[in-house]
Scaffold this motif. Sequence first.
Motif, PDB file in Angstrom:
ATOM      1  N   TRP A  36      18.181  43.930  72.731  1.00 17.76           N
ATOM      2  CA  TRP A  36      19.171  44.007  73.808  1.00 17.76           C
ATOM      3  C   TRP A  36      18.531  44.763  74.968  1.00 17.76           C
ATOM      4  CZ3 TRP A  36      23.749  41.534  74.172  1.00 17.76           C
ATOM      5  CH2 TRP A  36      24.344  41.059  73.001  1.00 17.76           C
ATOM      6  N   PHE A  37      18.694  44.213  76.150  1.00 16.47           N
ATOM      7  CA  PHE A  37      18.242  44.825  77.392  1.00 16.47           C
ATOM      8  C   PHE A  37      19.418  44.877  78.350  1.00 16.47           C
ATOM      9  CE2 PHE A  37      13.552  45.020  77.123  1.00 16.47           C
ATOM     10  CZ  PHE A  37      13.371  44.346  75.932  1.00 16.47           C
ATOM     11  N   ARG A  38      19.277  45.660  79.420  1.00 14.46           N
ATOM     12  CA  ARG A  38      20.316  45.680  80.445  1.00 14.46           C
ATOM     13  C   ARG A  38      19.685  45.847  81.816  1.00 14.46           C
ATOM     14  NH1 ARG A  38      23.085  51.526  78.881  1.00 14.46           N
ATOM     15  NH2 ARG A  38      21.407  52.875  79.660  1.00 14.46           N
ATOM     16  N   GLN A  39      20.420  45.391  82.814  1.00 16.29           N
ATOM     17  CA  GLN A  39      19.929  45.483  84.181  1.00 16.29           C
ATOM     18  C   GLN A  39      21.086  45.809  85.112  1.00 16.29           C
ATOM     19  OE1 GLN A  39      17.719  42.054  85.551  1.00 16.29           O
ATOM     20  NE2 GLN A  39      16.707  43.248  87.141  1.00 16.29           N
ATOM     21  N   ALA A  40      20.981  46.947  85.766  1.00 13.66           N
ATOM     22  CA  ALA A  40      21.968  47.367  86.753  1.00 13.66           C
ATOM     23  C   ALA A  40      21.535  46.893  88.135  1.00 13.66           C
ATOM     24  CB  ALA A  40      22.114  48.887  86.731  1.00 13.66           C
ATOM     25  N   PRO A  41      22.469  46.771  89.068  1.00 11.38           N
ATOM     26  CA  PRO A  41      22.109  46.300  90.421  1.00 11.38           C
ATOM     27  C   PRO A  41      21.025  47.166  91.047  1.00 11.38           C
ATOM     28  CG  PRO A  41      24.475  46.292  90.140  1.00 11.38           C
ATOM     29  CD  PRO A  41      23.915  46.972  88.920  1.00 11.38           C
ATOM     30  N   LYS A  43      18.084  47.717  90.016  1.00 12.88           N
ATOM     31  CA  LYS A  43      17.186  48.361  89.061  1.00 12.88           C
ATOM     32  C   LYS A  43      16.464  47.322  88.217  1.00 12.88           C
ATOM     33  CE  LYS A  43      19.702  52.723  88.647  1.00 12.88           C
ATOM     34  NZ  LYS A  43      20.279  53.724  87.695  1.00 12.88           N
ATOM     35  N   GLU A  44      15.387  47.750  87.580  1.00 11.24           N
ATOM     36  CA  GLU A  44      14.652  46.868  86.699  1.00 11.24           C
ATOM     37  C   GLU A  44      15.390  46.712  85.366  1.00 11.24           C
ATOM     38  OE1 GLU A  44      10.077  47.676  88.265  1.00 11.24           O
ATOM     39  OE2 GLU A  44      10.655  48.175  86.207  1.00 11.24           O
ATOM     40  N   ARG A  45      15.097  45.610  84.687  1.00 13.06           N
ATOM     41  CA  ARG A  45      15.664  45.400  83.371  1.00 13.06           C
ATOM     42  C   ARG A  45      15.073  46.438  82.419  1.00 13.06           C
ATOM     43  NH1 ARG A  45      16.430  39.270  81.475  1.00 13.06           N
ATOM     44  NH2 ARG A  45      17.235  39.337  83.626  1.00 13.06           N
ATOM     45  N   GLU A  46      15.954  47.058  81.621  1.00 16.05           N
ATOM     46  CA  GLU A  46      15.483  48.121  80.736  1.00 16.05           C
ATOM     47  C   GLU A  46      15.886  47.868  79.295  1.00 16.05           C
ATOM     48  OE1 GLU A  46      17.094  51.935  81.716  1.00 16.05           O
ATOM     49  OE2 GLU A  46      19.145  51.365  81.245  1.00 16.05           O
ATOM     50  N   PHE A  47      15.069  48.373  78.402  1.00 17.75           N
ATOM     51  CA  PHE A  47      15.275  48.221  76.970  1.00 17.75           C
ATOM     52  C   PHE A  47      16.463  49.059  76.513  1.00 17.75           C
ATOM     53  CE2 PHE A  47      14.309  47.719  72.587  1.00 17.75           C
ATOM     54  CZ  PHE A  47      14.395  48.970  71.990  1.00 17.75           C
ATOM     55  N   VAL A  48      17.251  48.490  75.595  1.00 22.38           N
ATOM     56  CA  VAL A  48      18.390  49.204  75.017  1.00 22.38           C
ATOM     57  C   VAL A  48      18.178  49.412  73.514  1.00 22.38           C
ATOM     58  CG1 VAL A  48      20.858  49.122  74.546  1.00 22.38           C
ATOM     59  CG2 VAL A  48      19.985  48.317  76.753  1.00 22.38           C
ATOM     60  N   ALA A  49      17.950  48.313  72.788  1.00 22.32           N
ATOM     61  CA  ALA A  49      17.831  48.418  71.335  1.00 22.32           C
ATOM     62  C   ALA A  49      17.133  47.178  70.794  1.00 22.32           C
ATOM     63  CB  ALA A  49      19.204  48.567  70.687  1.00 22.32           C
ATOM     64  N   HIS A  50      16.586  47.325  69.578  1.00 21.58           N
ATOM     65  CA  HIS A  50      15.914  46.218  68.917  1.00 21.58           C
ATOM     66  C   HIS A  50      16.178  46.294  67.424  1.00 21.58           C
ATOM     67  CE1 HIS A  50      12.716  43.190  68.302  1.00 21.58           C
ATOM     68  NE2 HIS A  50      12.573  43.825  67.152  1.00 21.58           N
ATOM     69  N   TYR A  59      15.928  52.344  69.263  1.00 21.33           N
ATOM     70  CA  TYR A  59      16.874  52.551  70.360  1.00 21.33           C
ATOM     71  C   TYR A  59      16.209  53.285  71.521  1.00 21.33           C
ATOM     72  CZ  TYR A  59      20.474  51.457  66.912  1.00 21.33           C
ATOM     73  OH  TYR A  59      21.250  50.833  65.960  1.00 21.33           O
ATOM     74  N   ALA A  60      16.681  52.984  72.714  1.00 16.37           N
ATOM     75  CA  ALA A  60      16.318  53.791  73.864  1.00 16.37           C
ATOM     76  C   ALA A  60      16.968  55.164  73.720  1.00 16.37           C
ATOM     77  CB  ALA A  60      16.799  53.132  75.148  1.00 16.37           C
ATOM     78  N   ASP A  61      16.317  56.190  74.216  1.00 16.79           N
ATOM     79  CA  ASP A  61      16.856  57.546  74.090  1.00 16.79           C
ATOM     80  C   ASP A  61      18.233  57.660  74.743  1.00 16.79           C
ATOM     81  OD1 ASP A  61      13.645  59.267  74.485  1.00 16.79           O
ATOM     82  OD2 ASP A  61      14.622  58.380  72.729  1.00 16.79           O
ATOM     83  N   SER A  62      18.456  56.897  75.802  1.00 12.63           N
ATOM     84  CA  SER A  62      19.703  57.007  76.552  1.00 12.63           C
ATOM     85  C   SER A  62      20.921  56.500  75.780  1.00 12.63           C
ATOM     86  CB  SER A  62      19.579  56.240  77.868  1.00 12.63           C
ATOM     87  OG  SER A  62      19.293  54.876  77.634  1.00 12.63           O
ATOM     88  N   VAL A  63      20.714  55.720  74.730  1.00 12.49           N
ATOM     89  CA  VAL A  63      21.839  55.166  73.979  1.00 12.49           C
ATOM     90  C   VAL A  63      21.850  55.626  72.525  1.00 12.49           C
ATOM     91  CG1 VAL A  63      21.792  53.127  75.465  1.00 12.49           C
ATOM     92  CG2 VAL A  63      20.731  53.028  73.206  1.00 12.49           C
ATOM     93  N   LYS A  64      20.836  56.342  72.107  1.00  7.40           N
ATOM     94  CA  LYS A  64      20.728  56.775  70.720  1.00  7.40           C
ATOM     95  C   LYS A  64      21.939  57.621  70.336  1.00  7.40           C
ATOM     96  CE  LYS A  64      16.475  57.350  69.803  1.00  7.40           C
ATOM     97  NZ  LYS A  64      15.103  57.916  69.702  1.00  7.40           N
ATOM     98  N   LYS A  86      29.502  55.290  79.145  1.00 13.40           N
ATOM     99  CA  LYS A  86      29.413  56.102  80.350  1.00 13.40           C
ATOM    100  C   LYS A  86      29.290  55.184  81.570  1.00 13.40           C
ATOM    101  CE  LYS A  86      26.704  59.548  77.790  1.00 13.40           C
ATOM    102  NZ  LYS A  86      25.420  60.298  77.751  1.00 13.40           N
ATOM    103  N   PRO A  87      29.655  55.655  82.744  1.00 10.86           N
ATOM    104  CA  PRO A  87      29.487  54.814  83.939  1.00 10.86           C
ATOM    105  C   PRO A  87      28.052  54.327  84.117  1.00 10.86           C
ATOM    106  CG  PRO A  87      30.890  56.674  84.439  1.00 10.86           C
ATOM    107  CD  PRO A  87      30.370  56.908  83.040  1.00 10.86           C
ATOM    108  N   GLU A  88      27.092  55.117  83.706  1.00 12.84           N
ATOM    109  CA  GLU A  88      25.685  54.707  83.850  1.00 12.84           C
ATOM    110  C   GLU A  88      25.274  53.612  82.871  1.00 12.84           C
ATOM    111  OE1 GLU A  88      26.878  57.823  83.481  1.00 12.84           O
ATOM    112  OE2 GLU A  88      25.517  59.061  82.252  1.00 12.84           O
TER     113      GLU A  88
END
Length: 125
Positions: A36-41, A43-50, A59-64, A86-88
């Motif tokens: 799973w990846f995500r992309q905010a307006p 910003k670059e596409r970033e890794f979330v989980a695998h 997991y990315a540290d931001s969602v762990k 979170k809003p982010e």
Amino acid sequence: QVQLVESGGGLVQAGGSLRLSCAASGRHFSAYGMGWFRQAPGKEREFVAHITRDGGTVYADSVKGRFTISRDNAKNAVYLQMNSLKPEDTAVYYCAATLTDSYVSLSTTGVYLYWGPGTQVTASS
């Protein structure tokens, strides 16, 4: 060839939960690692989980601790349970499939062969 379609996105208040699903069609789904990846307006596409073929997770540290990835090979599906949003976390979320099993490169978009069109997740403050 694998086709991927995400669902389950939507608008939720901060602190709420959503469960994303990714349905896969094609052959040999169980042979693929799924990310799973995500992309905010803007910003670059970033890794979330695998999740690996064998069920190992990264997991990315931001969602762990808040997000959980899982898969059901019998249903050709992968899921992302998102709690304490979170809003982010607001972004378009994409699922993707890869044949690589190198933990070093799983967070890199370039190793993924197939991508879904994405689903919007919005967490309002």
